[in-house]
Design a protein around this motif. Structure first.
Motif, short mmCIF file in Angstrom:
data_model
loop_
_atom_site.label_atom_id
_atom_site.label_comp_id
_atom_site.label_asym_id
_atom_site.label_seq_id
_atom_site.Cartn_x
_atom_site.Cartn_y
_atom_site.Cartn_z
N GLN A 176 -6.74 -6.11 1.97
CA GLN A 176 -5.51 -5.41 1.44
C GLN A 176 -5.99 -4.68 0.34
N LEU A 177 -6.93 -5.09 -0.51
CA LEU A 177 -7.59 -4.49 -1.75
C LEU A 177 -7.93 -2.96 -1.39
N PRO B 86 -9.39 7.26 2.64
CA PRO B 86 -10.45 6.41 3.25
C PRO B 86 -10.04 4.96 3.44
N ARG B 87 -10.44 4.31 4.56
CA ARG B 87 -10.04 2.77 4.51
C ARG B 87 -10.83 2.17 3.64
N LYS B 88 -12.03 2.56 3.28
CA LYS B 88 -12.98 1.60 2.44
C LYS B 88 -13.07 2.41 0.99
N TYR B 89 -12.76 1.82 -0.22
CA TYR B 89 -12.52 2.48 -1.42
C TYR B 89 -13.92 2.92 -1.94
N ASP B 90 -14.97 2.58 -1.35
CA ASP B 90 -16.50 2.95 -1.70
C ASP B 90 -16.47 4.52 -1.36
N ASP C 279 2.27 -6.84 -6.66
CA ASP C 279 1.68 -7.47 -5.56
C ASP C 279 0.72 -6.70 -4.90
N VAL C 280 -0.55 -7.03 -4.34
CA VAL C 280 -1.50 -6.15 -3.76
C VAL C 280 -1.05 -5.75 -2.35
#
Ligand code: NGS
Length: 278
Positions: A78-79, A39-43, A135-136
């Motif tokens: 990025q996170l 998933p692109r959103k970690y939520d 690095d992130v």
């Protein structure tokens, strides 16, 4: 392979009556670019067994404990990619790990060395014997790139797509570096004197060499990473001067001398956040 593992740092907790975990067989593993399927959103990303950014396999005793230190400011997009990707990646490695995100909360010039020193203090207090400075914007591409510490510090990101998978210079340690906690203490961590972009990692390479440690690297195809795109940070025009002055200051400038204005530790699900004002 056995020789490679001489001196790897062990798992923290005492063993339970389970079999030892097996680590990825680096001679047989294949490239696994399929981890992009996240998933692109970690939520929306809720794997079992991760708390405060920490995970250990359930069915077996992991052989290694590793703290992943990620320095951060204002790179949310990025996170959002980094966290689910890395948790998927790291869980496959069958290790015990914890992700620390050290965020510079103020508007002062970026100071990555200081942030790493602060993160290292927490990870060492948590008894992690191995630190991976990460690095992130870098994502590992080859499963055989083990997330463990060896006898000597290991530069893990030697082969990055942005640089056509070529190591730009021999003493580079920036990007992703695995280092035993005792070695981080020995070199007194990073200098706190580098503000803005560049130099702090080259200075760390000097510290490593001055303490008679050498830099290991896995073969190029095992060290591949992809870099997420971003705008470049403003460069530090003083970096060459600071580097040349710094050689005499290792023992008084570093992990043992880091000071900051304020700090807040906030455990989240996918990482332990350490927010710092410098
Ligand atoms: C060197 C920088 C390092 C940096 C490296 C790679 O020139 O801090 O480039 O950067 N050293 C100095 O500026 C003294 S990269 O091209 O990957 O963005 O890590």
């Amino acid at each position: 392979v056995d020789k490679l593992f001489t001196g790897v740092t062990p798992f923290l907790a005492s063993k339970q009556s389970k079999p030892d975990c097996t680590y990825i067989n680096i001679l047989q593993s294949k490239k696994s670019h399929h981890s992009w399927d996240i998933p692109r959103k970690y939520d929306d990303f809720s794997p079992k067994g991760i708390m405060n950014g920490s995970y250990a396999p359930e069915e077996c005793n992991p052989l290694f404990s590793v703290a992943i230190l990620v320095t951060y400011r204002n790179r949310q997009s990025q996170l959002d990619i980094f966290l689910p990707y890395m948790h998927n990646w790291l869980r496959k490695q069958n290790i015990h790990y914890k992700i620390y995100l050290i965020e510079q909360e103020d508007e002062k010039p970026w100071n990555k060395g200081m942030l790493y020193n602060i993160g290292a203090k927490y990870a060492i207090a948590d008894k992690f014997p191995c630190l991976i400075l990460h690095d992130v914007d870098l994502l590992p591409l080859d499963e055989s790139n083990l997330y463990v510490c060896m006898k000597e510090p290991r530069h893990m990101s030697a082969s990055i797509d942005k640089f056509r998978f070529v190591l730009t210079y021999d003493t580079l340690v920036g990007g992703v570096l695995a280092m035993r906690s005792e070695q981080y203490l020995l070199v007194n961590g990073f200098s706190n004197r580098f503000h803005g972009w560049g130099g702090e990692d080259d200075d760390l390479a000097d510290r490593i060499a001055s303490r008679k440690l050498s830099i290991l690297r896995f073969p190029r195809d095992m060290s591949e990473y992809t870099m997420l795109v971003h705008h470049p940070e403003p460069k530090n025009s003083e970096r060459q001067r600071i580097m040349s002055e710094n050689k005499q200051h290792i023992s008084e400038d570093g992990l043992n001398s880091v000071v900051y204005e304020s700090i807040q530790v906030k455990p989240q699900r996918l990482f332990t956040m350490i927010k710092v004002k410098l």
